[in-house]
Design a protein around this motif. Structure first.
Motif, PDB file in Angstrom:
ATOM      1  N   ALA A  33       0.829  -1.215   0.000  1.00 21.87           N
ATOM      2  CA  ALA A  33       0.000   0.000   0.000  1.00 21.87           C
ATOM      3  C   ALA A  33       0.859   1.259   0.000  1.00 21.87           C
ATOM      4  CB  ALA A  33      -0.931   0.006   1.216  1.00 21.87           C
ATOM      5  N   SER A  34       2.063   1.171   0.556  1.00 19.18           N
ATOM      6  CA  SER A  34       2.919   2.353   0.620  1.00 19.18           C
ATOM      7  C   SER A  34       3.778   2.529  -0.625  1.00 19.18           C
ATOM      8  CB  SER A  34       3.827   2.289   1.850  1.00 19.18           C
ATOM      9  OG  SER A  34       4.743   1.220   1.714  1.00 19.18           O
ATOM     10  N   ASN A  35       3.687   1.589  -1.578  1.00 18.44           N
ATOM     11  CA  ASN A  35       4.480   1.688  -2.802  1.00 18.44           C
ATOM     12  C   ASN A  35       5.970   1.721  -2.499  1.00 18.44           C
ATOM     13  OD1 ASN A  35       4.675   1.904  -5.668  1.00 18.44           O
ATOM     14  ND2 ASN A  35       5.147   4.062  -5.436  1.00 18.44           N
ATOM     15  N   CYS A  36       6.370   0.992  -1.500  1.00 16.94           N
ATOM     16  CA  CYS A  36       7.756   0.977  -1.043  1.00 16.94           C
ATOM     17  C   CYS A  36       8.620   0.134  -1.982  1.00 16.94           C
ATOM     18  CB  CYS A  36       7.789   0.398   0.370  1.00 16.94           C
ATOM     19  SG  CYS A  36       9.408   0.249   1.076  1.00 16.94           S
ATOM     20  N   SER A  37       9.729   0.715  -2.445  1.00 17.83           N
ATOM     21  CA  SER A  37      10.670  -0.026  -3.289  1.00 17.83           C
ATOM     22  C   SER A  37      11.676  -0.793  -2.437  1.00 17.83           C
ATOM     23  CB  SER A  37      11.434   0.934  -4.201  1.00 17.83           C
ATOM     24  OG  SER A  37      10.564   1.681  -5.003  1.00 17.83           O
ATOM     25  N   PHE A  38      12.168  -0.149  -1.371  1.00 17.24           N
ATOM     26  CA  PHE A  38      13.139  -0.743  -0.461  1.00 17.24           C
ATOM     27  C   PHE A  38      12.767  -0.399   0.977  1.00 17.24           C
ATOM     28  CE2 PHE A  38      15.527  -0.115  -4.339  1.00 17.24           C
ATOM     29  CZ  PHE A  38      16.320  -1.242  -4.436  1.00 17.24           C
ATOM     30  N   MET A  39      12.900  -1.371   1.870  1.00 20.21           N
ATOM     31  CA  MET A  39      12.735  -1.137   3.299  1.00 20.21           C
ATOM     32  C   MET A  39      13.924  -1.808   3.980  1.00 20.21           C
ATOM     33  SD  MET A  39      11.881  -2.417   6.536  1.00 20.21           S
ATOM     34  CE  MET A  39      11.240  -4.037   6.232  1.00 20.21           C
ATOM     35  N   VAL A  40      14.622  -1.063   4.809  1.00 14.02           N
ATOM     36  CA  VAL A  40      15.740  -1.631   5.559  1.00 14.02           C
ATOM     37  C   VAL A  40      15.423  -1.576   7.049  1.00 14.02           C
ATOM     38  CG1 VAL A  40      17.479  -1.040   3.830  1.00 14.02           C
ATOM     39  CG2 VAL A  40      17.005   0.552   5.675  1.00 14.02           C
ATOM     40  N   SER A  41      15.912  -2.577   7.762  1.00 15.30           N
ATOM     41  CA  SER A  41      15.713  -2.603   9.198  1.00 15.30           C
ATOM     42  C   SER A  41      16.814  -3.436   9.842  1.00 15.30           C
ATOM     43  CB  SER A  41      14.329  -3.168   9.549  1.00 15.30           C
ATOM     44  OG  SER A  41      14.051  -2.944  10.920  1.00 15.30           O
ATOM     45  N   SER A  42      16.745  -3.526  11.149  1.00 14.67           N
ATOM     46  CA  SER A  42      17.723  -4.266  11.924  1.00 14.67           C
ATOM     47  C   SER A  42      17.017  -5.346  12.721  1.00 14.67           C
ATOM     48  CB  SER A  42      18.453  -3.316  12.874  1.00 14.67           C
ATOM     49  OG  SER A  42      19.313  -4.038  13.720  1.00 14.67           O
ATOM     50  N   VAL A  43      17.719  -6.433  12.940  1.00 15.83           N
ATOM     51  CA  VAL A  43      17.119  -7.554  13.656  1.00 15.83           C
ATOM     52  C   VAL A  43      16.999  -7.310  15.154  1.00 15.83           C
ATOM     53  CG1 VAL A  43      17.970  -9.177  11.948  1.00 15.83           C
ATOM     54  CG2 VAL A  43      19.328  -8.751  13.967  1.00 15.83           C
ATOM     55  N   ASN A  44      17.780  -6.385  15.691  1.00 16.99           N
ATOM     56  CA  ASN A  44      17.835  -6.255  17.146  1.00 16.99           C
ATOM     57  C   ASN A  44      17.054  -5.065  17.699  1.00 16.99           C
ATOM     58  OD1 ASN A  44      19.957  -4.675  15.898  1.00 16.99           O
ATOM     59  ND2 ASN A  44      20.638  -4.191  17.961  1.00 16.99           N
ATOM     60  N   LYS A  45      16.236  -4.463  16.909  1.00 14.05           N
ATOM     61  CA  LYS A  45      15.457  -3.330  17.422  1.00 14.05           C
ATOM     62  C   LYS A  45      14.113  -3.855  17.916  1.00 14.05           C
ATOM     63  CE  LYS A  45      18.472  -0.083  16.351  1.00 14.05           C
ATOM     64  NZ  LYS A  45      18.901   1.044  17.083  1.00 14.05           N
ATOM     65  N   CYS A  46      13.044  -3.473  17.287  1.00 13.34           N
ATOM     66  CA  CYS A  46      11.710  -3.821  17.771  1.00 13.34           C
ATOM     67  C   CYS A  46      11.370  -5.311  17.667  1.00 13.34           C
ATOM     68  CB  CYS A  46      10.665  -2.996  17.029  1.00 13.34           C
ATOM     69  SG  CYS A  46      10.823  -1.231  17.358  1.00 13.34           S
ATOM     70  N   LEU A  47      12.065  -6.038  16.805  1.00  6.48           N
ATOM     71  CA  LEU A  47      11.793  -7.475  16.689  1.00  6.48           C
ATOM     72  C   LEU A  47      12.521  -8.287  17.755  1.00  6.48           C
ATOM     73  CD1 LEU A  47      11.772  -7.938  12.839  1.00  6.48           C
ATOM     74  CD2 LEU A  47       9.826  -7.829  14.392  1.00  6.48           C
ATOM     75  N   GLU A  48      13.406  -7.655  18.479  1.00 12.32           N
ATOM     76  CA  GLU A  48      14.082  -8.252  19.626  1.00 12.32           C
ATOM     77  C   GLU A  48      14.984  -9.432  19.287  1.00 12.32           C
ATOM     78  OE1 GLU A  48      11.077  -9.031  22.575  1.00 12.32           O
ATOM     79  OE2 GLU A  48      10.421  -6.968  22.597  1.00 12.32           O
ATOM     80  N   GLY A  49      15.583  -9.410  18.095  1.00 17.17           N
ATOM     81  CA  GLY A  49      16.595 -10.398  17.764  1.00 17.17           C
ATOM     82  C   GLY A  49      17.925  -9.968  18.366  1.00 17.17           C
ATOM     83  N   VAL A  50      18.973 -10.712  18.095  1.00 17.20           N
ATOM     84  CA  VAL A  50      20.296 -10.334  18.596  1.00 17.20           C
ATOM     85  C   VAL A  50      21.031  -9.535  17.523  1.00 17.20           C
ATOM     86  CG1 VAL A  50      20.442 -12.320  20.133  1.00 17.20           C
ATOM     87  CG2 VAL A  50      21.370 -12.497  17.836  1.00 17.20           C
ATOM     88  N   PRO A  51      21.908  -8.625  17.923  1.00 15.25           N
ATOM     89  CA  PRO A  51      22.661  -7.852  16.931  1.00 15.25           C
ATOM     90  C   PRO A  51      23.497  -8.770  16.043  1.00 15.25           C
ATOM     91  CG  PRO A  51      22.957  -6.941  19.140  1.00 15.25           C
ATOM     92  CD  PRO A  51      22.245  -8.255  19.298  1.00 15.25           C
ATOM     93  N   GLY A  52      23.702  -8.332  14.818  1.00 14.38           N
ATOM     94  CA  GLY A  52      24.560  -9.122  13.942  1.00 14.38           C
ATOM     95  C   GLY A  52      24.397  -8.806  12.471  1.00 14.38           C
ATOM     96  N   PHE A  53      23.231  -8.319  12.084  1.00  9.97           N
ATOM     97  CA  PHE A  53      23.033  -7.962  10.682  1.00  9.97           C
ATOM     98  C   PHE A  53      21.774  -7.121  10.531  1.00  9.97           C
ATOM     99  CE2 PHE A  53      20.558 -11.791  11.197  1.00  9.97           C
ATOM    100  CZ  PHE A  53      19.463 -11.640  10.364  1.00  9.97           C
ATOM    101  N   SER A  54      21.688  -6.502   9.390  1.00  8.75           N
ATOM    102  CA  SER A  54      20.483  -5.775   8.986  1.00  8.75           C
ATOM    103  C   SER A  54      19.952  -6.464   7.746  1.00  8.75           C
ATOM    104  CB  SER A  54      20.811  -4.323   8.661  1.00  8.75           C
ATOM    105  OG  SER A  54      21.232  -3.654   9.820  1.00  8.75           O
ATOM    106  N   TYR A  55      18.774  -6.085   7.317  1.00 11.55           N
ATOM    107  CA  TYR A  55      18.188  -6.734   6.151  1.00 11.55           C
ATOM    108  C   TYR A  55      17.443  -5.726   5.295  1.00 11.55           C
ATOM    109  CZ  TYR A  55      14.135  -6.674   9.207  1.00 11.55           C
ATOM    110  OH  TYR A  55      13.134  -6.281  10.054  1.00 11.55           O
ATOM    111  N   VAL A  56      17.209  -6.125   4.063  1.00 12.34           N
ATOM    112  CA  VAL A  56      16.505  -5.312   3.084  1.00 12.34           C
ATOM    113  C   VAL A  56      15.332  -6.122   2.554  1.00 12.34           C
ATOM    114  CG1 VAL A  56      16.688  -4.129   0.857  1.00 12.34           C
ATOM    115  CG2 VAL A  56      18.673  -4.229   2.376  1.00 12.34           C
ATOM    116  N   VAL A  57      14.162  -5.500   2.506  1.00 13.14           N
ATOM    117  CA  VAL A  57      12.996  -6.083   1.847  1.00 13.14           C
ATOM    118  C   VAL A  57      12.738  -5.182   0.651  1.00 13.14           C
ATOM    119  CG1 VAL A  57      10.552  -6.648   2.045  1.00 13.14           C
ATOM    120  CG2 VAL A  57      12.058  -6.955   4.024  1.00 13.14           C
ATOM    121  N   CYS A  58      12.689  -5.783  -0.535  1.00 13.71           N
ATOM    122  CA  CYS A  58      12.550  -4.946  -1.718  1.00 13.71           C
ATOM    123  C   CYS A  58      11.923  -5.715  -2.876  1.00 13.71           C
ATOM    124  CB  CYS A  58      13.901  -4.390  -2.147  1.00 13.71           C
ATOM    125  SG  CYS A  58      15.082  -5.650  -2.654  1.00 13.71           S
ATOM    126  N   HIS A  59      11.559  -4.959  -3.895  1.00 12.73           N
ATOM    127  CA  HIS A  59      11.118  -5.563  -5.150  1.00 12.73           C
ATOM    128  C   HIS A  59      12.370  -6.023  -5.891  1.00 12.73           C
ATOM    129  CE1 HIS A  59       6.929  -4.358  -4.895  1.00 12.73           C
ATOM    130  NE2 HIS A  59       7.342  -3.175  -4.459  1.00 12.73           N
TER     131      HIS A  59
END
Length: 114
Positions: A33-59
């Motif tokens: 709905a937001s027409n997002c091409s790329f979204m980046v985030s980190s595993v250890n913020k709100c999802l409460e994973g452990v630090p170590g990498f970030s990820y990209v969700v994209c078309h």
């Protein structure tokens, strides 16, 4: 979502990049709905994973359009994607413990209704 719709309306060829480094998992985001091409985030913020990498969700098309433009070997997401598609391997040693913890955090997030 509203910003992404405005981008699509007034600049339909634009690439819309969402930095959700500190918000993904806490603030609702509908990527389609937001027409997002790329979204980046980190595993250890709100999802409460452990630090170590970030990820990209994209078309995939948007990612492949970036091929050859990365100024960093380690942050070349297009090359990483192509490598995974070719041989199923990361280009560098993956943080397996963090990946497994991220999977568990996503399962927990899903179970909580996220």
């Amino acid at each position: 979502e509203h910003i992404g719709q405005l981008v699509k309306k007034y600049a339909p060829q634009a690439t819309y990049f969402v930095d959700a480094m500190s918000s993904f998992g806490a603030v609702p985001l509908d990527l389609q709905a937001s027409n997002c091409s790329f979204m980046v985030s980190s595993v250890n913020k709100c999802l409460e994973g452990v630090p170590g990498f970030s990820y990209v969700v994209c078309h995939k098309e948007a990612l492949l359009a970036c091929k050859g433009f990365s100024r960093s070997l380690t942050l070349d997401c297009a090359a990483q994607y192509e490598g995974l598609e070719k041989n199923g391997q990361f280009r560098f040693t993956p943080p397996t413990h963090a990946i497994l913890a991220f999977r568990a955090a996503l399962d927990e997030f899903d179970a909580e209704g996220g």
